[in-house]
Enzyme design. Structure first.
Site, PDB file in Angstrom:
ATOM      1  CG  ASP A  30      -0.277  -0.471   2.541  1.00  0.00           C
ATOM      2  OD1 ASP A  30       0.979  -0.353   2.708  1.00  0.00           O
ATOM      3  OD2 ASP A  30      -0.925  -1.019   3.305  1.00  0.00           O
TER       4      ASP A  30
ATOM      5  CG  ASN B  58      -8.988  -1.864  11.514  1.00  0.00           C
ATOM      6  OD1 ASN B  58      -7.898  -2.285  11.288  1.00  0.00           O
ATOM      7  ND2 ASN B  58      -9.445  -0.654  11.186  1.00  0.00           N
TER       8      ASN B  58
ATOM      9  CG  HIS C 199      -5.974  -2.407   8.453  1.00  0.00           C
ATOM     10  ND1 HIS C 199      -5.830  -1.259   8.349  1.00  0.00           N
ATOM     11  CD2 HIS C 199      -4.671  -2.920   8.692  1.00  0.00           C
ATOM     12  CE1 HIS C 199      -4.658  -0.752   9.152  1.00  0.00           C
ATOM     13  NE2 HIS C 199      -3.917  -1.985   9.235  1.00  0.00           N
TER      14      HIS C 199
ATOM     15  CD  GLU D  74      -8.577   0.653   7.346  1.00  0.00           C
ATOM     16  OE1 GLU D  74      -8.587  -0.095   8.070  1.00  0.00           O
ATOM     17  OE2 GLU D  74      -7.838   1.778   7.373  1.00  0.00           O
TER      18      GLU D  74
HETATM   19  P1  PGA Z   1       2.240  -1.949  12.727  1.00  0.00           P
HETATM   20  O1  PGA Z   1       0.943  -1.811  11.474  1.00  0.00           O
HETATM   21  O2  PGA Z   1       3.211  -2.898  12.127  1.00  0.00           O
HETATM   22  O3  PGA Z   1       2.719  -0.557  12.598  1.00  0.00           O
HETATM   23  O4  PGA Z   1       1.562  -2.435  13.928  1.00  0.00           O
HETATM   24  C1  PGA Z   1       0.332  -3.248  11.177  1.00  0.00           C
HETATM   25  C2  PGA Z   1      -0.785  -2.979  10.063  1.00  0.00           C
HETATM   26  O5  PGA Z   1      -1.572  -1.820  10.394  1.00  0.00           O
HETATM   27  O6  PGA Z   1      -0.955  -3.797   9.094  1.00  0.00           O
END
Ligand code: PGA
Length: 244
Positions: free
Chosen positions: A67, A136, A138, A143
């Protein structure tokens, strides 16, 4: 699904790096799907260390990232392009021409999504896709939703994601509201998937994703349908998995 438990962040990062290094050793021209965020930083540091010791050669790999924020230039310090250069690409012998992320500044978002999806197809698909999981549920920036997105999309970030990611920005207001993301369908086409989950804060959502119902309300739950998934977690992240 293979679940691997790590002792601490160093062990976690070494285990993830070992799997990536093995992939590149077995298939030097692998297509690696890569991720940003706090979780994989140690993994990238470990890959750099192995490269510096002459243990892994990245000269033939191709990479695609999950992304990118919409509206950020690739040289913007908050962009995922900048993150990847800083933490990995500038430190190993990858050919930068074969490192790909969505273009956050693309004039036509729809065309950019089509371009990225087509690019992934043209390079032969992803051999090993790294990902994290959001608080959450995702994966990439897909999302919680009523549908599993099939292809690369430009979408609105969830409030929970803006809240979680504001730590990287001066304030929540500075977090872009939109991003490009591989779709769930794009991710599921990856031949092998590796989810990296660190810390007790992710224990509940990880258990919900991997042990609960398969639903687009918890996008990561779709991994239960993939034939070749590795999950690496530390004791905290895996604390809701009694069998581990
Ligand atoms: P993080 O993000 O490694 O900063 O916890 C993970 C994500 O949002 O997929």
């Amino acid at each position: 699904m293979k679940i691997i438990k790590a002792k601490d962040y160093q062990d976690f990062s070494k285990k993830a790096a070992s799997i990536l290094a093995a992939q590149v050793t077995l298939k030097p021209d692998s297509v690696l799907g890569l991720a940003t965020g706090s979780t994989p930083i140690g993994t990238y540091d470990e890959l750099v260390a192995r490269y510096e010791r002459g243990e892994v050669d990245f000269s033939q790999i191709t990479t695609v990232n999950l992304d990118e924020y919409k509206g950020l230039d690739k040289d913007d310090e908050q962009s995922y392009s900048y993150f990847m250069n800083k933490h990995l690409f500038d430190r190993i012998n990858v050919d930068k021409k074969r490192t790909h992320l969505p273009d956050g500044m693309a004039a036509d978002p729809e065309k950019e999504c089509e371009r990225y999806e087509k690019l992934i197809e043209e390079i032969g698909g992803v051999d090993l896709q790294v990902m994290g999981i959001g608080n959450n549920g995702h994966i990439a920036f897909c999302e919680p939703s009523t549908i599993f997105e099939k292809k690369t999309i430009c979408l609105d970030l969830a409030e929970a994601t803006i809240e979680a990611n504001k730590r990287f920005f001066d304030s929540a207001d500075d977090v872009p509201r939109k991003a490009y993301s591989m779709g769930i369908g794009t991710i599921m086409k990856g031949k092998k998937l590796m989810m990296l989950v660190y810390g007790e804060g992710k224990a509940d959502i990880l258990a919900k994703a991997l042990l609960g119902d398969i639903t687009p309300e918890v996008p990561a739950s779709v991994l239960q349908l993939h034939p070749d998934v590795i999950v690496i977690g530390d004791e905290g992240a895996l604390s809701k998995f009694p069998e581990c």
